[in-house]
Scaffold this active site. Sequence first.
Site, PDB file in Angstrom:
ATOM      1  N   SER A 194     -21.807   8.503  -6.118  1.00 20.86           N
ATOM      2  CA  SER A 194     -22.723   8.876  -7.190  1.00 20.86           C
ATOM      3  C   SER A 194     -22.365   9.968  -8.161  1.00 20.86           C
ATOM      4  O   SER A 194     -22.832  10.497  -9.166  1.00 20.86           O
ATOM      5  CB  SER A 194     -23.987   9.482  -6.326  1.00 20.86           C
ATOM      6  N   ARG A 195     -21.128  10.696  -7.742  1.00 19.00           N
ATOM      7  CA  ARG A 195     -20.309  11.642  -8.699  1.00 19.00           C
ATOM      8  C   ARG A 195     -19.305  11.909  -8.354  1.00 19.00           C
ATOM      9  O   ARG A 195     -18.574  11.183  -7.399  1.00 19.00           O
ATOM     10  CB  ARG A 195     -21.330  12.786  -8.657  1.00 19.00           C
ATOM     11  N   GLY A 196     -18.240  12.561  -9.232  1.00 22.77           N
ATOM     12  CA  GLY A 196     -16.922  12.946  -9.094  1.00 22.77           C
ATOM     13  C   GLY A 196     -15.930  11.815  -8.781  1.00 22.77           C
ATOM     14  O   GLY A 196     -15.942  11.037  -9.946  1.00 22.77           O
ATOM     15  N   TYR A 228     -12.329  22.726   8.922  1.00 18.48           N
ATOM     16  CA  TYR A 228     -12.309  21.515   7.932  1.00 18.48           C
ATOM     17  C   TYR A 228     -10.923  20.754   7.911  1.00 18.48           C
ATOM     18  O   TYR A 228     -10.993  19.488   7.880  1.00 18.48           O
ATOM     19  CB  TYR A 228     -12.250  22.443   6.674  1.00 18.48           C
TER      20      TYR A 228
END
Length: 275
Positions: free
Chosen positions: A14-16, A163
């Site tokens: 949806s983005r990026g 992470y």
Amino acid sequence: MSLAGKTLFITGASRGIGREIALKAAQDGANIVIAAKSTEEHPKLGGSIFTVAQEVEEAGGKALAIQLDVRDQHAVAQAMQQAAEYFGGIDILINNAGAIKLSGVEMLDPNRFDLMYQINTRAVMVCSQAVLPYLKKSENPHILNLSPPLNLDEKWFASYAPYTITKYGMSMLTIGMSQEFANYGVSVNSLWPRTIIATAAIEFSLGGKQLFSRARKPNIMADAAYQILINERRSITGRLMIDEDILKASGVTDFSEYRYADTDDELMVDLFVQE
């Protein structure tokens, strides 16, 4: 070679970077499944599965917007089935959805680690497992994970080991699935940027929008992904690649067009990339 008529299932589209890959493939006339959680534009981030679907159509592709939480394995299986029925199959899976929190063990909420693990590592396994029956029927199937080269230098663990573990897990799955799926003719690779990319992750997790002056635009990752995806059956597989290296190999010599800002600021090398 092109992606005309190929069906791409892109998570977090949806983005990026996911959006840019969708629009790049759409220019060839590809079918794009925009699979993400955002059904409405975020006030700060913008973009939704429906706005990207419209952009895909305008760029020359065909679009199917599916609201999807990649942590839900049953929803993932249903989404794959829906996409395959709608477009007549699936040729390419882009595991782009991601979660980030740069925190050490001492201060990290375990629930946040669970979120990163589920979206980064587990979702790659779940989505790849669910798409495999459809990839087996494709003439040139690909899985592309947005994950880094494996580098055990302690600096990548010292401040944000949780992470790092979840992103390295994606890359290890790339190596494993490339071997496991060899008999099916599926190419499995990872792609990572050499520099930081002007995305929400940089703006809200890595230091703010001021870093955009040292960043490249997301379309560099889309162009690099495209070069990987047009390769024929397993001519490139099991590799953990850097965007700039792929584009240099394809003949690109001038990278100035990819700079986010027209400045002389030195580009900032991304996490996990050895200078």
